[in-house]
Design a protein around this motif. Structure first.
Motif, PDB file in Angstrom:
ATOM      1  N   SER A 127       0.844  -1.191   0.000  1.00 16.57           N
ATOM      2  CA  SER A 127       0.000   0.000   0.000  1.00 16.57           C
ATOM      3  C   SER A 127       0.875   1.234   0.000  1.00 16.57           C
ATOM      4  N   GLY A 128       0.930   1.861  -1.141  1.00 16.93           N
ATOM      5  CA  GLY A 128       1.611   3.136  -1.309  1.00 16.93           C
ATOM      6  C   GLY A 128       0.723   3.950  -2.224  1.00 16.93           C
ATOM      7  N   GLY A 156      -7.472   1.071  -0.140  1.00 17.76           N
ATOM      8  CA  GLY A 156      -6.535   0.995   0.967  1.00 17.76           C
ATOM      9  C   GLY A 156      -5.192   1.647   0.693  1.00 17.76           C
ATOM     10  N   SER A 157      -5.013   2.210  -0.488  1.00 20.28           N
ATOM     11  CA  SER A 157      -3.753   2.876  -0.829  1.00 20.28           C
ATOM     12  C   SER A 157      -3.715   4.283  -0.247  1.00 20.28           C
ATOM     13  N   ALA A 158      -2.561   4.936  -0.352  1.00 19.32           N
ATOM     14  CA  ALA A 158      -2.448   6.324   0.084  1.00 19.32           C
ATOM     15  C   ALA A 158      -3.361   7.222  -0.742  1.00 19.32           C
ATOM     16  N   VAL A 159      -3.479   6.935  -2.032  1.00 18.13           N
ATOM     17  CA  VAL A 159      -4.370   7.727  -2.889  1.00 18.13           C
ATOM     18  C   VAL A 159      -5.822   7.519  -2.472  1.00 18.13           C
ATOM     19  N   VAL A 322       5.558 -13.595   4.540  1.00 19.43           N
ATOM     20  CA  VAL A 322       4.598 -12.565   4.148  1.00 19.43           C
ATOM     21  C   VAL A 322       5.283 -11.221   4.348  1.00 19.43           C
ATOM     22  N   VAL A 323       5.248 -10.395   3.319  1.00 19.85           N
ATOM     23  CA  VAL A 323       5.964  -9.120   3.332  1.00 19.85           C
ATOM     24  C   VAL A 323       4.971  -7.966   3.241  1.00 19.85           C
ATOM     25  N   MET A 324       5.166  -6.950   4.068  1.00 24.34           N
ATOM     26  CA  MET A 324       4.403  -5.703   3.995  1.00 24.34           C
ATOM     27  C   MET A 324       5.272  -4.639   3.342  1.00 24.34           C
ATOM     28  N   HIS A 325       4.702  -3.950   2.350  1.00 27.09           N
ATOM     29  CA  HIS A 325       5.498  -2.978   1.600  1.00 27.09           C
ATOM     30  C   HIS A 325       4.678  -1.724   1.346  1.00 27.09           C
ATOM     31  N   GLY A 326       5.334  -0.575   1.359  1.00 33.24           N
ATOM     32  CA  GLY A 326       4.708   0.680   0.971  1.00 33.24           C
ATOM     33  C   GLY A 326       4.598   1.668   2.115  1.00 33.24           C
ATOM     34  N   SER A 327       4.431   2.929   1.776  1.00 33.96           N
ATOM     35  CA  SER A 327       4.425   4.006   2.762  1.00 33.96           C
ATOM     36  C   SER A 327       3.303   3.861   3.784  1.00 33.96           C
ATOM     37  N   VAL A 328       2.137   3.398   3.370  1.00 35.42           N
ATOM     38  CA  VAL A 328       1.011   3.268   4.289  1.00 35.42           C
ATOM     39  C   VAL A 328       1.254   2.160   5.309  1.00 35.42           C
ATOM     40  N   LEU A 329       2.058   1.164   4.937  1.00 39.43           N
ATOM     41  CA  LEU A 329       2.280   0.001   5.794  1.00 39.43           C
ATOM     42  C   LEU A 329       3.587   0.068   6.578  1.00 39.43           C
ATOM     43  N   ARG A 330       4.228   1.228   6.596  1.00 38.51           N
ATOM     44  CA  ARG A 330       5.434   1.371   7.427  1.00 38.51           C
ATOM     45  C   ARG A 330       5.057   1.524   8.891  1.00 38.51           C
ATOM     46  N   ASP A 331       4.154   2.445   9.179  1.00 38.15           N
ATOM     47  CA  ASP A 331       3.694   2.656  10.547  1.00 38.15           C
ATOM     48  C   ASP A 331       2.352   3.375  10.494  1.00 38.15           C
ATOM     49  N   GLY A 332       1.724   3.518  11.659  1.00 37.78           N
ATOM     50  CA  GLY A 332       0.435   4.179  11.709  1.00 37.78           C
ATOM     51  C   GLY A 332      -0.714   3.194  11.866  1.00 37.78           C
ATOM     52  N   PRO A 333      -1.939   3.697  11.924  1.00 34.72           N
ATOM     53  CA  PRO A 333      -3.089   2.844  12.232  1.00 34.72           C
ATOM     54  C   PRO A 333      -3.381   1.769  11.197  1.00 34.72           C
ATOM     55  N   VAL A 334      -3.181   2.056   9.912  1.00 37.62           N
ATOM     56  CA  VAL A 334      -3.418   1.037   8.891  1.00 37.62           C
ATOM     57  C   VAL A 334      -2.372  -0.064   9.009  1.00 37.62           C
ATOM     58  N   ARG A 351       7.007  -9.701   7.548  1.00 35.88           N
ATOM     59  CA  ARG A 351       8.277  -9.003   7.370  1.00 35.88           C
ATOM     60  C   ARG A 351       8.030  -7.626   6.769  1.00 35.88           C
ATOM     61  N   ARG A 352       8.877  -6.700   7.118  1.00 38.29           N
ATOM     62  CA  ARG A 352       8.775  -5.348   6.575  1.00 38.29           C
ATOM     63  C   ARG A 352       9.748  -5.199   5.415  1.00 38.29           C
ATOM     64  N   ALA A 353       9.254  -4.737   4.284  1.00 43.60           N
ATOM     65  CA  ALA A 353      10.102  -4.564   3.105  1.00 43.60           C
ATOM     66  C   ALA A 353      11.046  -3.386   3.283  1.00 43.60           C
ATOM     67  N   GLY A 354      12.207  -3.507   2.671  1.00 41.47           N
ATOM     68  CA  GLY A 354      13.161  -2.410   2.637  1.00 41.47           C
ATOM     69  C   GLY A 354      13.052  -1.650   1.324  1.00 41.47           C
ATOM     70  N   ASP A 355      14.175  -1.285   0.773  1.00 40.83           N
ATOM     71  CA  ASP A 355      14.242  -0.514  -0.469  1.00 40.83           C
ATOM     72  C   ASP A 355      13.863  -1.403  -1.651  1.00 40.83           C
ATOM     73  N   GLY A 356      12.822  -1.016  -2.381  1.00 44.57           N
ATOM     74  CA  GLY A 356      12.396  -1.795  -3.535  1.00 44.57           C
ATOM     75  C   GLY A 356      13.442  -1.865  -4.626  1.00 44.57           C
TER      76      GLY A 356
END
Length: 374
Positions: A127-128, A156-159, A322-334, A351-356
């Motif tokens: 989710s970015g 569910g994206s930032a947009v 299972v990997v979570m990726h994108g600005s929305v899934l870095r931190d925060g309520p979502v 797992r949290r994704a790093g640099d794509g």
């Protein structure tokens, strides 16, 4: 140039809807160069070739082009519908900077997974600018859910968060929706502080009242995605002499047609991806307890978990990462809600994704028979 950075090299690019990032790695995984450019999604009307060229040229710097063996470009919108434009843009950029051959082109979904694990298969939820989930096997999408772009998908994206925030603010302005902090934070983010300087929605509220908001929008889990449901009812609760709370309609912000039209002008005057900058605004309002913003973030998390549920049957290994990726899934309520939902489903933390871009370069190394860097 330092000896351990002398090459040969591989190139990795992660090109999203709003930003393109490029890295150059040695075969041992050492970082030899980085570069950035604007968004390159061909489905969003961006200049794909130009964005890729900008990031690639900056990352290569004075690297000897003859020492670059291969590259992998992960480009948003490079699925079957946008693949011809993405491939053409990638080849144009590759040749524009003096490289031989052609890079491999995959979707940014594949490199998002590779940015979180060196395992060849598993699930990525992202989710970015866009949003969705997919089962990945060796850089190939086995099955996906959503990721269809801002016009017909990406729930569910930032947009999507930004669009819902604007809708909630406009509904509050004209009386269709509940009062919300978004009536102040949305125009401030879009137009600047001076645009809302004279707007003080709390000025008319009586003292000694505590606000309660009853969110009336249905949850996706209860079937709300199919329609129906209102925007909720806001109430003021004041203690009367008997000690029992008395309920009165809570006044919203005064009508402000000029501000609403300024928001509309700003929203329609920019590319749709620009709405993504409101994602953090919604998250901040939700974290402050705003019920309208909380409903939006909760719905975003439900959409993303639905995406995972849709693709999960295609995953043959129940223990795959299972990997979570994108600005929305870095931190925060979502991110918190999605992380919790994934942990419940898979019995382990995602797992949290790093640099794509590093993930893309790792795929390039794998294609040459070298292990992906940890």
């Amino acid at each position: 140039m330092l000896t351990h950075l002398a090459g040969p090299y591989v190139v990795g690019i992660d090109a999203g809807g709003t930003k393109t990032r490029c890295v150059v790695l040695t075969l041992g995984g050492a970082l030899a160069g980085t570069g950035t450019g604007p968004g390159a999604n061909p489905n969003s009307g961006g200049d794909t070739a130009g964005a890729l060229t900008t990031a690639l040229r900056e990352a290569l710097g004075d690297v000897d082009r003859s020492h670059v063996l291969t590259g992998v470009f992960g480009i948003a919108g490079a699925g079957s519908a946008g693949r011809p434009a993405a491939v053409a843009g990638a080849r144009s950029a590759w040749h524009a900077v003096g490289l031989r051959g052609s890079p491999a082109v995959v979707t940014d979904i594949a490199v998002a997974f590779a940015a979180g694990t060196s395992a060849p298969k598993g699930i990525v939820v992202f989710s970015g600018t866009g949003a969705g989930a997919a089962v990945i096997n060796d850089g190939t999408i086995v099955q996906r859910a959503d990721g269809y772009g801002w016009l017909v998908g990406d729930e569910g994206s930032a947009v999507w968060l930004g669009r819902e925030a604007v809708r909630a603010a406009l509904a509050a302005y004209d009386g269709r929706g509940s009062p919300t902090l978004l009536t102040e934070s949305v125009p401030r983010a879009l137009l600047g502080g001076s645009a809302v300087r004279n707007q003080e929605p709390s000025a008319r509220r009586p003292r000694h009242h505590r606000a309660l908001a009853l969110a009336g929008a249905p949850s996706l889990a209860s079937g709300g995605a199919q329609g129906g449901g209102g925007t909720g009812t806001a109430l003021l609760v004041a203690d009367d002499p008997s000690g029992e709370p008395a309920h009165h309609p809570r006044p919203g912000p005064p009508p402000n047609p000029q501000l609403a039209q300024a928001i509309i002008k700003e929203v329609y005057g920019r590319p749709p991806a620009a709405l993504g900058r409101l994602g953090p605004v919604v998250a901040a309002a939700a974290a402050s307890g705003d019920p309208v913003a909380r409903r939006i973030t909760e719905e975003a998390a439900e959409w993303l978990l639905r995406d995972v549920d849709a693709v999960r049957p295609a995953l043959s290994d129940p223990y795959a990462p299972v990997v979570m990726h994108g600005s929305v899934l870095r931190d925060g309520p979502v991110a918190d809600a999605v992380r919790s939902g994934l942990s419940e489903r898979f019995g382990a933390a995602p797992r949290r994704a790093g640099d794509g871009a590093i993930g893309a370069a790792g795929l390039a190394l794998r294609r040459l028979g070298f292990p992906l860097p940890d």
